[in-house]
Design a protein around this motif. Structure first.
Motif, PDB file in Angstrom:
ATOM      1  N   MET A  10      -7.765   3.701  21.335  1.00 18.88           N
ATOM      2  CA  MET A  10      -6.731   3.817  20.306  1.00 18.88           C
ATOM      3  C   MET A  10      -6.445   5.298  20.106  1.00 18.88           C
ATOM      4  O   MET A  10      -7.334   6.064  19.699  1.00 18.88           O
ATOM      5  N   GLY A  11      -5.247   5.737  20.428  1.00 23.08           N
ATOM      6  CA  GLY A  11      -4.892   7.153  20.288  1.00 23.08           C
ATOM      7  C   GLY A  11      -4.372   7.432  18.889  1.00 23.08           C
ATOM      8  O   GLY A  11      -3.597   6.646  18.330  1.00 23.08           O
ATOM      9  N   ILE A  12      -4.812   8.550  18.322  1.00 26.31           N
ATOM     10  CA  ILE A  12      -4.458   8.904  16.943  1.00 26.31           C
ATOM     11  C   ILE A  12      -3.153   9.687  16.915  1.00 26.31           C
ATOM     12  O   ILE A  12      -3.027  10.723  17.572  1.00 26.31           O
ATOM     13  N   VAL A  13      -2.195   9.196  16.135  1.00 29.31           N
ATOM     14  CA  VAL A  13      -0.943   9.929  15.922  1.00 29.31           C
ATOM     15  C   VAL A  13      -0.786  10.120  14.415  1.00 29.31           C
ATOM     16  O   VAL A  13      -0.514   9.174  13.682  1.00 29.31           O
ATOM     17  N   ASN A  14      -0.999  11.338  13.965  1.00 31.71           N
ATOM     18  CA  ASN A  14      -0.881  11.636  12.538  1.00 31.71           C
ATOM     19  C   ASN A  14       0.468  12.262  12.235  1.00 31.71           C
ATOM     20  O   ASN A  14       0.863  13.224  12.885  1.00 31.71           O
ATOM     21  N   VAL A  15       1.154  11.695  11.257  1.00 32.73           N
ATOM     22  CA  VAL A  15       2.358  12.356  10.750  1.00 32.73           C
ATOM     23  C   VAL A  15       2.062  12.822   9.332  1.00 32.73           C
ATOM     24  O   VAL A  15       2.623  12.354   8.371  1.00 32.73           O
ATOM     25  N   THR A  16       1.070  13.725   9.269  1.00 32.61           N
ATOM     26  CA  THR A  16       0.655  14.296   7.985  1.00 32.61           C
ATOM     27  C   THR A  16       0.528  15.794   8.179  1.00 32.61           C
ATOM     28  O   THR A  16       0.189  16.251   9.267  1.00 32.61           O
ATOM     29  N   PRO A  17       0.745  16.564   7.112  1.00 37.38           N
ATOM     30  CA  PRO A  17       0.569  18.005   7.248  1.00 37.38           C
ATOM     31  C   PRO A  17      -0.883  18.444   7.160  1.00 37.38           C
ATOM     32  O   PRO A  17      -1.186  19.587   7.377  1.00 37.38           O
ATOM     33  N   ASP A  18      -1.839  17.542   6.836  1.00 39.83           N
ATOM     34  CA  ASP A  18      -3.169  18.028   6.496  1.00 39.83           C
ATOM     35  C   ASP A  18      -4.323  17.219   7.091  1.00 39.83           C
ATOM     36  O   ASP A  18      -5.427  17.245   6.583  1.00 39.83           O
ATOM     37  N   SER A  19      -4.111  16.482   8.178  1.00 41.43           N
ATOM     38  CA  SER A  19      -5.211  15.718   8.758  1.00 41.43           C
ATOM     39  C   SER A  19      -6.225  16.689   9.364  1.00 41.43           C
ATOM     40  O   SER A  19      -5.865  17.760   9.816  1.00 41.43           O
ATOM     41  N   GLU A  63       3.707   6.310  -2.027  1.00 41.93           N
ATOM     42  CA  GLU A  63       4.055   5.190  -1.147  1.00 41.93           C
ATOM     43  C   GLU A  63       5.381   5.466  -0.431  1.00 41.93           C
ATOM     44  O   GLU A  63       5.504   5.260   0.776  1.00 41.93           O
ATOM     45  N   PHE A  64       6.349   5.973  -1.195  1.00 42.02           N
ATOM     46  CA  PHE A  64       7.671   6.246  -0.618  1.00 42.02           C
ATOM     47  C   PHE A  64       7.568   7.271   0.520  1.00 42.02           C
ATOM     48  O   PHE A  64       8.120   7.088   1.606  1.00 42.02           O
ATOM     49  N   ASP A  65       6.826   8.371   0.250  1.00 42.41           N
ATOM     50  CA  ASP A  65       6.714   9.416   1.279  1.00 42.41           C
ATOM     51  C   ASP A  65       5.982   8.893   2.510  1.00 42.41           C
ATOM     52  O   ASP A  65       6.334   9.221   3.645  1.00 42.41           O
ATOM     53  N   GLU A  66       4.946   8.086   2.261  1.00 37.94           N
ATOM     54  CA  GLU A  66       4.165   7.588   3.393  1.00 37.94           C
ATOM     55  C   GLU A  66       5.032   6.659   4.264  1.00 37.94           C
ATOM     56  O   GLU A  66       5.030   6.766   5.494  1.00 37.94           O
ATOM     57  N   ILE A  67       5.800   5.793   3.596  1.00 35.54           N
ATOM     58  CA  ILE A  67       6.688   4.893   4.355  1.00 35.54           C
ATOM     59  C   ILE A  67       7.736   5.716   5.108  1.00 35.54           C
ATOM     60  O   ILE A  67       8.024   5.452   6.277  1.00 35.54           O
ATOM     61  N   SER A  68       8.264   6.769   4.446  1.00 33.04           N
ATOM     62  CA  SER A  68       9.292   7.587   5.106  1.00 33.04           C
ATOM     63  C   SER A  68       8.739   8.324   6.320  1.00 33.04           C
ATOM     64  O   SER A  68       9.483   8.662   7.234  1.00 33.04           O
ATOM     65  N   MET A  90      -4.043   2.699   3.324  1.00 32.43           N
ATOM     66  CA  MET A  90      -4.733   1.864   2.339  1.00 32.43           C
ATOM     67  C   MET A  90      -3.737   1.124   1.447  1.00 32.43           C
ATOM     68  O   MET A  90      -4.116   0.272   0.668  1.00 32.43           O
ATOM     69  N   LYS A  91      -2.458   1.446   1.573  1.00 36.20           N
ATOM     70  CA  LYS A  91      -1.458   0.902   0.640  1.00 36.20           C
ATOM     71  C   LYS A  91      -0.791  -0.351   1.219  1.00 36.20           C
ATOM     72  O   LYS A  91      -0.133  -0.292   2.276  1.00 36.20           O
ATOM     73  N   PRO A  92      -0.892  -1.475   0.493  1.00 35.42           N
ATOM     74  CA  PRO A  92      -0.307  -2.720   1.006  1.00 35.42           C
ATOM     75  C   PRO A  92       1.187  -2.613   1.318  1.00 35.42           C
ATOM     76  O   PRO A  92       1.654  -3.174   2.315  1.00 35.42           O
ATOM     77  N   GLN A  93       1.930  -1.867   0.489  1.00 34.79           N
ATOM     78  CA  GLN A  93       3.385  -1.803   0.735  1.00 34.79           C
ATOM     79  C   GLN A  93       3.699  -0.989   1.988  1.00 34.79           C
ATOM     80  O   GLN A  93       4.709  -1.235   2.652  1.00 34.79           O
ATOM     81  N   VAL A  94       2.843  -0.007   2.284  1.00 37.68           N
ATOM     82  CA  VAL A  94       3.034   0.756   3.524  1.00 37.68           C
ATOM     83  C   VAL A  94       2.711  -0.145   4.714  1.00 37.68           C
ATOM     84  O   VAL A  94       3.432  -0.173   5.723  1.00 37.68           O
ATOM     85  N   ALA A  97       5.645  -2.490   5.267  1.00 30.64           N
ATOM     86  CA  ALA A  97       6.792  -1.833   5.904  1.00 30.64           C
ATOM     87  C   ALA A  97       6.492  -1.537   7.373  1.00 30.64           C
ATOM     88  O   ALA A  97       7.368  -1.673   8.246  1.00 30.64           O
ATOM     89  N   ALA A  98       5.254  -1.160   7.649  1.00 29.46           N
ATOM     90  CA  ALA A  98       4.880  -0.833   9.036  1.00 29.46           C
ATOM     91  C   ALA A  98       4.898  -2.078   9.910  1.00 29.46           C
ATOM     92  O   ALA A  98       5.356  -2.032  11.065  1.00 29.46           O
ATOM     93  N   VAL A  99       4.409  -3.182   9.374  1.00 31.08           N
ATOM     94  CA  VAL A  99       4.404  -4.424  10.161  1.00 31.08           C
ATOM     95  C   VAL A  99       5.847  -4.880  10.402  1.00 31.08           C
ATOM     96  O   VAL A  99       6.205  -5.312  11.501  1.00 31.08           O
ATOM     97  N   GLN A 100       6.687  -4.737   9.377  1.00 30.19           N
ATOM     98  CA  GLN A 100       8.104  -5.105   9.576  1.00 30.19           C
ATOM     99  C   GLN A 100       8.746  -4.234  10.654  1.00 30.19           C
ATOM    100  O   GLN A 100       9.619  -4.678  11.387  1.00 30.19           O
ATOM    101  N   ALA A 101       8.261  -2.997  10.781  1.00 26.53           N
ATOM    102  CA  ALA A 101       8.827  -2.081  11.780  1.00 26.53           C
ATOM    103  C   ALA A 101       8.208  -2.291  13.170  1.00 26.53           C
ATOM    104  O   ALA A 101       8.673  -1.702  14.143  1.00 26.53           O
TER     105      ALA A 101
END
Ligand code: HH2
Length: 270
Positions: A10-19, A63-68, A90-94, A97-101
């Motif tokens: 499983m390759g890690i792809v982070n779209v975060t500024p601070d991982s 949640e909004f930023d994470e989904i975006s 950890m957020k159910p709404q994220v 949205a990810a599963v829908q995508a």
């Protein structure tokens, strides 16, 4: 001699500024997609997309930023490839949205404890779910973690979370377990968990192992102060996973890990 398949990578792809290990490097959509394509070319079997760092001291993300951050990347990867995608949140709404995508695995470092509705949402989404062990909260988990018997306690926790997920309607064959290397553990705790991987595999659930570039490696080799100095230790840990029969390993260094696991399997089947 064994005919067992090697763990999936499983390759890690982070779209975060601070991982913690590629902080600031893969922030935007274009960079995320480029990184994803590179990991696919290197032989990744799954991509794990994360939009919030769990590093101690990392800023929380709405949640909004994470989904975006994650949804456009998942959609773009889906256009480019049919590789399985997991969403590290950890957020159910994220997760929703990810599963829908197009994601098919919900990788949750809180094992569906972050929100009360998380187990029901996992059941409703019908996706695979990774339940990971973490002691405490990301911000404080490394403040003197204590266990009487780390292996027994992590095992009991994971089995209890699997039961909670199933009680909410998650199918047993959708559940993965992960001992959570580095999440509320000292160097000795992490090493004990790695030594006990055969016991975790024997629980009968697919096991995910994530040791890539983690700090315990510097506990063994003090010269590995920088995350990027930890390739050797990461490979050693993931090969221990391969020997134990884990289902997948979550890594930054995809090409090197695929090669190490392929050689391990070739030796085992020679
Ligand atoms: N480790 C990190 C994040 N997510 N998920 C699972 N299932 N297992 C892990 O061991 C695991 C995980 C580490 O997180 P972070 O500090 O954000 O760094 P990176 O994503 O670069 O590994």
């Amino acid at each position: 001699m064994s005919s067992r398949a090697r763990p999936r990578v499983m390759g890690i792809v982070n779209v975060t500024p601070d991982s913690f290990s590629d902080g600031g490097r893969f922030v935007g959509l274009a960079e995320g997609l480029e990184h994803a394509r590179r990991l696919i070319a290197q032989g990744a079997d799954i991509l794990d997309i994360g939009g919030e760092s769990t590093r101690p001291g990392a800023a929380p993300v709405s949640e909004f930023d994470e989904i975006s951050r994650v949804v456009p990347l998942i959609e773009a990867i889906r256009q480019a490839s049919d590789i399985p995608i997991s969403i590290d949140t950890m957020k159910p709404q994220v997760a929703r949205a990810a599963v829908q995508a197009g994601a098919t695995i919900w990788n949750d470092v809180t094992a569906l404890r972050f929100a009360p509705e998380a187990p029901e949402v996992a059941a409703e989404l019908g996706c695979e779910v990774v339940l990971m062990h973490m002691l405490g909260q990301p911000g404080t988990m490394q403040d003197a973690p204590r266990y009487d018997d780390v292996v027994a306690e992590v095992e009991a926790f994971l089995l209890a979370r699997a039961l909670t997920a199933m009680a909410a309607g998650v199918a047993r064959d959708k559940i993965w377990l992960d001992p959570g290397i580095g999440f509320g553990k000292t160097v000795a705790h992490n090493l004990a968990l790695l030594a006990a991987l055969p016991r975790f595999v024997a629980l009968g659930y697919p096991i995910l192992l994530g040791a890539s570039r983690k700090r315990f490696i510097a506990g063994v080799d003090p010269s590995a102060g920088e995350a990027t100095d930890r390739l050797g230790g990461s490979l050693a840990a993931h090969l221990a996973g391969g020997a134990a029969g884990v289902a997948a390993v979550r890594v930054h260094d995809v090409r090197e890990t695929v090669q190490a696991l392929e050689v391990q399997t070739a030796i085992a089947t020679a």
